[in-house]
Design a protein around this motif. Structure first.
Motif, PDB file in Angstrom:
ATOM      1  N   THR A  10     -12.263   0.606 -23.720  1.00 27.67           N
ATOM      2  CA  THR A  10     -12.156  -0.770 -23.255  1.00 27.67           C
ATOM      3  C   THR A  10     -12.569  -0.855 -21.800  1.00 27.67           C
ATOM      4  OG1 THR A  10      -9.849  -0.432 -22.674  1.00 27.67           O
ATOM      5  CG2 THR A  10     -10.297  -1.341 -24.851  1.00 27.67           C
ATOM      6  N   HIS A  11     -12.840  -2.073 -21.367  1.00 24.78           N
ATOM      7  CA  HIS A  11     -13.237  -2.285 -19.980  1.00 24.78           C
ATOM      8  C   HIS A  11     -12.106  -1.902 -19.037  1.00 24.78           C
ATOM      9  CE1 HIS A  11     -15.466  -4.048 -16.687  1.00 24.78           C
ATOM     10  NE2 HIS A  11     -14.361  -4.685 -16.310  1.00 24.78           N
ATOM     11  N   ASP A  12     -12.428  -1.174 -17.964  1.00 27.12           N
ATOM     12  CA  ASP A  12     -11.417  -0.750 -17.010  1.00 27.12           C
ATOM     13  C   ASP A  12     -11.359  -1.768 -15.873  1.00 27.12           C
ATOM     14  OD1 ASP A  12      -9.674   0.513 -15.382  1.00 27.12           O
ATOM     15  OD2 ASP A  12     -10.657   2.470 -15.429  1.00 27.12           O
ATOM     16  N   PHE A  13     -10.404  -2.665 -15.934  1.00 30.79           N
ATOM     17  CA  PHE A  13     -10.293  -3.731 -14.954  1.00 30.79           C
ATOM     18  C   PHE A  13      -9.872  -3.218 -13.579  1.00 30.79           C
ATOM     19  CE2 PHE A  13      -9.806  -5.761 -19.044  1.00 30.79           C
ATOM     20  CZ  PHE A  13     -10.547  -6.914 -18.923  1.00 30.79           C
ATOM     21  N   MET A  14      -9.268  -2.056 -13.512  1.00 31.83           N
ATOM     22  CA  MET A  14      -8.739  -1.533 -12.258  1.00 31.83           C
ATOM     23  C   MET A  14      -9.605  -0.429 -11.664  1.00 31.83           C
ATOM     24  SD  MET A  14      -5.990  -3.321 -11.880  1.00 31.83           S
ATOM     25  CE  MET A  14      -4.913  -2.437 -10.760  1.00 31.83           C
ATOM     26  N   GLY A  15     -10.832  -0.292 -12.130  1.00 32.23           N
ATOM     27  CA  GLY A  15     -11.739   0.681 -11.554  1.00 32.23           C
ATOM     28  C   GLY A  15     -11.336   2.122 -11.762  1.00 32.23           C
ATOM     29  N   GLY A  16     -10.564   2.383 -12.790  1.00 29.92           N
ATOM     30  CA  GLY A  16     -10.174   3.751 -13.092  1.00 29.92           C
ATOM     31  C   GLY A  16      -9.039   4.302 -12.255  1.00 29.92           C
ATOM     32  N   LEU A  17      -8.564   3.511 -11.296  1.00 29.49           N
ATOM     33  CA  LEU A  17      -7.555   4.027 -10.376  1.00 29.49           C
ATOM     34  C   LEU A  17      -6.223   4.291 -11.054  1.00 29.49           C
ATOM     35  CD1 LEU A  17      -8.271   1.825  -7.235  1.00 29.49           C
ATOM     36  CD2 LEU A  17      -9.063   4.136  -7.733  1.00 29.49           C
ATOM     37  N   SER A  18      -5.955   3.586 -12.132  1.00 29.28           N
ATOM     38  CA  SER A  18      -4.651   3.741 -12.764  1.00 29.28           C
ATOM     39  C   SER A  18      -4.522   5.041 -13.541  1.00 29.28           C
ATOM     40  CB  SER A  18      -4.403   2.576 -13.717  1.00 29.28           C
ATOM     41  OG  SER A  18      -5.317   2.657 -14.794  1.00 29.28           O
ATOM     42  N   ARG A  19      -5.645   5.602 -14.001  1.00 31.04           N
ATOM     43  CA  ARG A  19      -5.591   6.761 -14.883  1.00 31.04           C
ATOM     44  C   ARG A  19      -5.661   8.087 -14.122  1.00 31.04           C
ATOM     45  NH1 ARG A  19      -5.376   2.442 -17.681  1.00 31.04           N
ATOM     46  NH2 ARG A  19      -6.987   1.816 -19.146  1.00 31.04           N
ATOM     47  N   ARG A  20      -5.910   7.995 -12.817  1.00 33.30           N
ATOM     48  CA  ARG A  20      -6.115   9.237 -12.074  1.00 33.30           C
ATOM     49  C   ARG A  20      -4.792   9.978 -11.891  1.00 33.30           C
ATOM     50  NH1 ARG A  20      -7.084   6.589  -6.097  1.00 33.30           N
ATOM     51  NH2 ARG A  20      -4.947   5.936  -5.739  1.00 33.30           N
ATOM     52  N   GLU A  21      -4.893  11.201 -11.442  1.00 32.18           N
ATOM     53  CA  GLU A  21      -3.703  11.977 -11.141  1.00 32.18           C
ATOM     54  C   GLU A  21      -2.988  11.326  -9.962  1.00 32.18           C
ATOM     55  OE1 GLU A  21      -2.362  14.663 -12.504  1.00 32.18           O
ATOM     56  OE2 GLU A  21      -3.822  14.772 -14.119  1.00 32.18           O
ATOM     57  N   ALA A  22      -1.758  10.935 -10.155  1.00 33.97           N
ATOM     58  CA  ALA A  22      -1.010  10.245  -9.102  1.00 33.97           C
ATOM     59  C   ALA A  22      -0.617  11.229  -8.014  1.00 33.97           C
ATOM     60  CB  ALA A  22       0.228   9.584  -9.692  1.00 33.97           C
ATOM     61  N   GLY A  23      -0.904  10.887  -6.763  1.00 38.52           N
ATOM     62  CA  GLY A  23      -0.527  11.727  -5.637  1.00 38.52           C
ATOM     63  C   GLY A  23       0.786  11.274  -5.028  1.00 38.52           C
ATOM     64  N   ASP A  24       1.234  12.029  -4.023  1.00 43.50           N
ATOM     65  CA  ASP A  24       2.482  11.668  -3.354  1.00 43.50           C
ATOM     66  C   ASP A  24       2.336  10.375  -2.560  1.00 43.50           C
ATOM     67  OD1 ASP A  24       3.654  13.924  -4.353  1.00 43.50           O
ATOM     68  OD2 ASP A  24       3.323  15.120  -2.554  1.00 43.50           O
ATOM     69  N   PHE A  25       1.126  10.130  -2.016  1.00 46.84           N
ATOM     70  CA  PHE A  25       0.912   8.981  -1.151  1.00 46.84           C
ATOM     71  C   PHE A  25      -0.356   8.242  -1.562  1.00 46.84           C
ATOM     72  CE2 PHE A  25       3.020  12.298   1.418  1.00 46.84           C
ATOM     73  CZ  PHE A  25       4.206  11.630   1.709  1.00 46.84           C
ATOM     74  N   THR A  26      -0.458   7.013  -1.112  1.00 41.24           N
ATOM     75  CA  THR A  26      -1.630   6.185  -1.414  1.00 41.24           C
ATOM     76  C   THR A  26      -2.609   6.141  -0.246  1.00 41.24           C
ATOM     77  OG1 THR A  26      -0.465   4.205  -0.614  1.00 41.24           O
ATOM     78  CG2 THR A  26      -0.310   4.714  -2.979  1.00 41.24           C
ATOM     79  N   THR A  27      -2.345   6.886   0.806  1.00 42.06           N
ATOM     80  CA  THR A  27      -3.175   6.845   2.007  1.00 42.06           C
ATOM     81  C   THR A  27      -4.557   7.422   1.732  1.00 42.06           C
ATOM     82  OG1 THR A  27      -1.212   7.079   3.382  1.00 42.06           O
ATOM     83  CG2 THR A  27      -3.319   7.594   4.407  1.00 42.06           C
ATOM     84  N   ASP A  28      -5.584   6.751   2.293  1.00 40.96           N
ATOM     85  CA  ASP A  28      -6.961   7.237   2.141  1.00 40.96           C
ATOM     86  C   ASP A  28      -7.556   7.514   3.524  1.00 40.96           C
ATOM     87  OD1 ASP A  28      -7.550   4.748   3.216  1.00 40.96           O
ATOM     88  OD2 ASP A  28      -7.990   3.850   1.271  1.00 40.96           O
ATOM     89  N   LYS A  29      -8.867   7.686   3.574  1.00 35.47           N
ATOM     90  CA  LYS A  29      -9.530   8.095   4.815  1.00 35.47           C
ATOM     91  C   LYS A  29      -9.519   7.009   5.883  1.00 35.47           C
ATOM     92  CE  LYS A  29     -12.593  11.485   2.621  1.00 35.47           C
ATOM     93  NZ  LYS A  29     -13.999  11.869   2.353  1.00 35.47           N
ATOM     94  N   ARG A  30      -9.131   5.803   5.533  1.00 37.43           N
ATOM     95  CA  ARG A  30      -9.059   4.749   6.545  1.00 37.43           C
ATOM     96  C   ARG A  30      -8.001   5.055   7.606  1.00 37.43           C
ATOM     97  NH1 ARG A  30     -11.760   0.237   6.461  1.00 37.43           N
ATOM     98  NH2 ARG A  30     -10.210  -0.796   7.787  1.00 37.43           N
ATOM     99  N   VAL A  31      -7.078   5.941   7.275  1.00 38.93           N
ATOM    100  CA  VAL A  31      -6.067   6.310   8.259  1.00 38.93           C
ATOM    101  C   VAL A  31      -6.718   6.982   9.471  1.00 38.93           C
ATOM    102  CG1 VAL A  31      -5.577   8.617   7.341  1.00 38.93           C
ATOM    103  CG2 VAL A  31      -3.784   7.355   8.541  1.00 38.93           C
ATOM    104  N   LEU A  32      -7.876   7.622   9.274  1.00 40.76           N
ATOM    105  CA  LEU A  32      -8.579   8.249  10.396  1.00 40.76           C
ATOM    106  C   LEU A  32      -9.095   7.193  11.361  1.00 40.76           C
ATOM    107  CD1 LEU A  32     -10.553  11.006   8.457  1.00 40.76           C
ATOM    108  CD2 LEU A  32      -8.351  11.201   9.641  1.00 40.76           C
ATOM    109  N   ALA A  33      -9.623   6.092  10.814  1.00 43.29           N
ATOM    110  CA  ALA A  33     -10.078   5.003  11.675  1.00 43.29           C
ATOM    111  C   ALA A  33      -8.912   4.377  12.430  1.00 43.29           C
ATOM    112  CB  ALA A  33     -10.801   3.943  10.837  1.00 43.29           C
ATOM    113  N   LEU A  34      -7.786   4.182  11.740  1.00 45.98           N
ATOM    114  CA  LEU A  34      -6.607   3.620  12.391  1.00 45.98           C
ATOM    115  C   LEU A  34      -6.072   4.557  13.474  1.00 45.98           C
ATOM    116  CD1 LEU A  34      -4.632   2.128   9.363  1.00 45.98           C
ATOM    117  CD2 LEU A  34      -5.878   0.881  11.125  1.00 45.98           C
ATOM    118  N   THR A  35      -6.167   5.856  13.218  1.00 46.55           N
ATOM    119  CA  THR A  35      -5.717   6.831  14.209  1.00 46.55           C
ATOM    120  C   THR A  35      -6.580   6.763  15.462  1.00 46.55           C
ATOM    121  OG1 THR A  35      -4.893   8.300  12.467  1.00 46.55           O
ATOM    122  CG2 THR A  35      -5.296   9.274  14.634  1.00 46.55           C
ATOM    123  N   GLY A  36      -7.894   6.604  15.279  1.00 45.03           N
ATOM    124  CA  GLY A  36      -8.784   6.441  16.435  1.00 45.03           C
ATOM    125  C   GLY A  36      -8.455   5.185  17.220  1.00 45.03           C
TER     126      GLY A  36
END
Length: 605
Positions: A10-36
């Motif tokens: 079926t069509h994946d309305f959520m871009g596949g994000l729901s089926r991935r291996e769930a990590g401890d946190f939702t943080t992505d690489k944008r935290v590097l920009a915020l840190t700068g």
């Protein structure tokens, strides 16, 4: 393989994000920009703190001693005269005019306003606030206001972080991170307390515990403490080592000190808003209220000049036991009285330094009858008063350690602040910070917890016994079914002979088919087949299912096996609400685990 070639896909309305291996946190690489960005914001917060402290010293020297200087000055040296009464009145009048014709947001002690900007204002603060808040606070404190600089610098540093964030394409959550980073940097610069500033951010301002926000805030605090030797001083603000050797039962005395401070906190918080109610009942415009508060400040100064201003010299005197008991009692009573009236009048100033003095003075007096140095008990009173009043026990604990540099006092401090925190939580519904926000019609919850929607899985709440319709049912039969069945559901899944989901049919579909004769005789499987049907899998989180409902505007989501496509269950909106009810029941329903086992299924034993 296309979705048409694979009937189970079926069509994946959520871009596949729901089926991935769930990590401890939702943080992505944008935290590097915020840190700068936090590097810039931390620098801005540090220099804003220097500007604020310099302005306070400038106004103090100019109004009280007639000299043009930014050197620190103590109002203990001020002479008692009519001028001592008039200076705070003039300062209050100036603040009232600034608030009336500049920005009303400069009124108050800063932290509630920062919280409102975060939770209600999308973390957007104006340039006007960034300029007027330090100016108004400098006038207020410099003309004798019994306040600290931490509330204004939290507001000012937060405004710098918010203004910087608004120059970029950032989300509200990312703007919040930079706002809080600026606030933490400002507090760090003044007190040299990066850990306490970070904990203050976590306990009071961020309303979350995520690497996305924690890392940039910590970086900003570290940057600020690096600038501090060039702007202020190195080392602790009030260096002191007590080396207390308490007996094993001494921790109980520390907790008792916390209980006393908690009761003191509850009394002061209650009185503060009682006095504020009296000011609101006055038949005058609020613009004039700070001047009335200034009059009380001046009269208090005639009794005890040391009660005016920030009072860092008093904190140092309490820690080093260099003040006479009678003077400590007088300072406590006078400063508490003028602080209650002045802050209630709507002037500009922080609460942290006064809280330290209140808790420290009472702790020092109680310490006269306790073993050891009274200055040690004063330190516990300071931390407990701060932790209990602001409902931030960890902040109070680390703040006291960083102020003195005495790590050996960590455990007694923790016992005192936690005890004070317990007392104030049980005595008062809201803190001195959130009560002001609640009076403006906004409720703030200060508790963190795991989102039950992200913890539970679809399999935990789905309806497993689902009523379905077969794909070989004709439209005429389906229409008759909906009409004849009194308790028919609004929507039914349509499955083939193997239980594989093919689509959904609703009562509205049946009524439309009844009106349009060309559908007569056709099979449901031919009409409802839709490869883009929104479905979830048993292992998907309930949060994903809720998002899927929102994105697709679907009231019911079928749960299918990811491999075979067979229908496993169904989740409706009411099932999401039931999960919330179950969570609440788990906190309120109490029953013994051991003991009577009546009514328990033997298979569960």
């Amino acid at each position: 393989m296309s979705s048409q070639e694979n009937p189970h896909r079926t069509h994946d309305f959520m871009g596949g994000l729901s089926r991935r291996e769930a990590g401890d946190f939702t943080t992505d690489k944008r935290v590097l920009a915020l840190t700068g960005m936090a590097l810039v914001v931390g620098t801005g917060g540090a220099f804003a703190a220097w500007v604020l402290v310099s302005l306070i010293s400038l106004v103090t020297n100019l109004t009280w001693f007639g000299r043009l200087s930014v050197a620190p000055a103590s109002l203990a040296e001020a002479h008692r005269s009519v001028w001592m009464v008039l200076i705070p009145v003039i300062g209050g009048l100036v603040i009232g005019l600034m608030a009336r014709f500049g920005s009303e947001n400069i009124r108050g002690h800063g932290i509630p306003e920062a919280i409102e900007a975060i939770l209600i204002g999308g973390s957007r603060m104006s340039l006007k606030v960034a300029i007027l808040k330090p100016l108004s606070s400098a006038v207020s404190i410099g003309t004798g206001g019994p306040f600290g600089a931490e509330g204004p610098i939290i507001m000012t540093g937060g405004a710098i972080g918010s203004l910087f964030a608004q120059c970029f394409n950032l989300s509200s959550a990312e703007r919040k991170t930079l706002l809080v980073a600026g606030a933490a940097a400002g507090m760090t610069a003044i007190f040299g307390s990066p850990i306490a500033a970070i904990m203050l951010a976590v306990e009071l301002l961020l309303f979350e515990w995520k690497p996305r926000s924690f890392i940039p805030v910590a970086v900003a605090a570290c940057v600020s403490v690096c600038w501090r030797p060039f702007l202020f001083q190195t080392g602790p603000l009030f260096p002191k080592q007590f080396h207390m050797d308490l007996p094993w039962w001494g921790i109980l005395l520390c907790a008792a000190m916390g209980i006393i401070a908690g009761i003191q906190s509850g009394i002061l918080t209650t009185l503060l808003y009682k006095v504020e109610d009296l000011f609101e009942a006055l038949p005058i415009h609020w613009m004039w209220c700070p001047a009335l508060g200034g009059l009380v400040i001046g009269l208090g100064g005639l009794i005890e000049p040391r009660a005016l201003g920030v009072g860092y010299d008093i904190i140092d005197g309490l820690l080093n036991s260099s003040i006479l008991p009678a003077s400590v009692l007088t300072i406590l009573l006078v400063k508490a009285a003028i602080w209650l009236v002045a802050l209630s009048s709507g002037t500009s100033g922080g609460v942290l330094a006064p809280l330290l003095i209140f808790g420290g003075a009472l702790g020092w007096l109680v310490g006269l009858v306790l073993p050891g140095d009274p200055g040690f008990w004063a330190l516990l009173g300071m931390a407990a008063m701060m932790g209990g009043t602001m409902r931030a026990p960890l902040t109070g604990t680390f703040f006291a350690v960083e102020l003195t540099g005495d790590v050996s006092a960590l455990l007694p401090l923790l016992a005192a602040t936690v005890a004070a925190y317990a007392v104030t939580v049980l005595l008062l519904r809201r803190s001195i910070l959130t009560e002001k926000i609640a009076r403006r019609g906004q409720h703030i919850t200060r508790e963190y917890g795991i989102d039950p929607f992200e913890f539970a899985r679809a399999r935990d709440i789905m309806i497993k016994e689902v009523d379905t319709l077969p794909t070989d049912m004709t439209v005429d039969t389906a229409t008759s079914f909906f009409v004849a069945t009194a308790n028919a559901h609004r929507i039914y899944p349509v499955v083939d002979s193997n239980g594989v989901l093919k689509g959904l049919v609703s009562r509205a579909d049946a009524l439309r088919w009844q009106q349009e004769k060309e559908f007569s005789g056709q099979l449901l499987g031919d009409l409802v087949s839709d490869a883009s049907l929104p479905v979830a899998h048993p292992d998907d989180t309930v949060g994903y299912v809720a998002d899927l409902m929102l994105i697709t505007d679907a009231g019911r989501i079928p749960i299918v096996d990811p491999q075979s496509g067979r229908l496993k269950g169904l989740i409706a909106r009411k099932d999401l609400l039931q999960l919330r009810h179950t969570l609440r029941a788990s906190e309120t329903e109490r029953r013994p685990y051991f003991g009577s086992r009546k009514g328990v299924d033997k298979e569960q034993i």
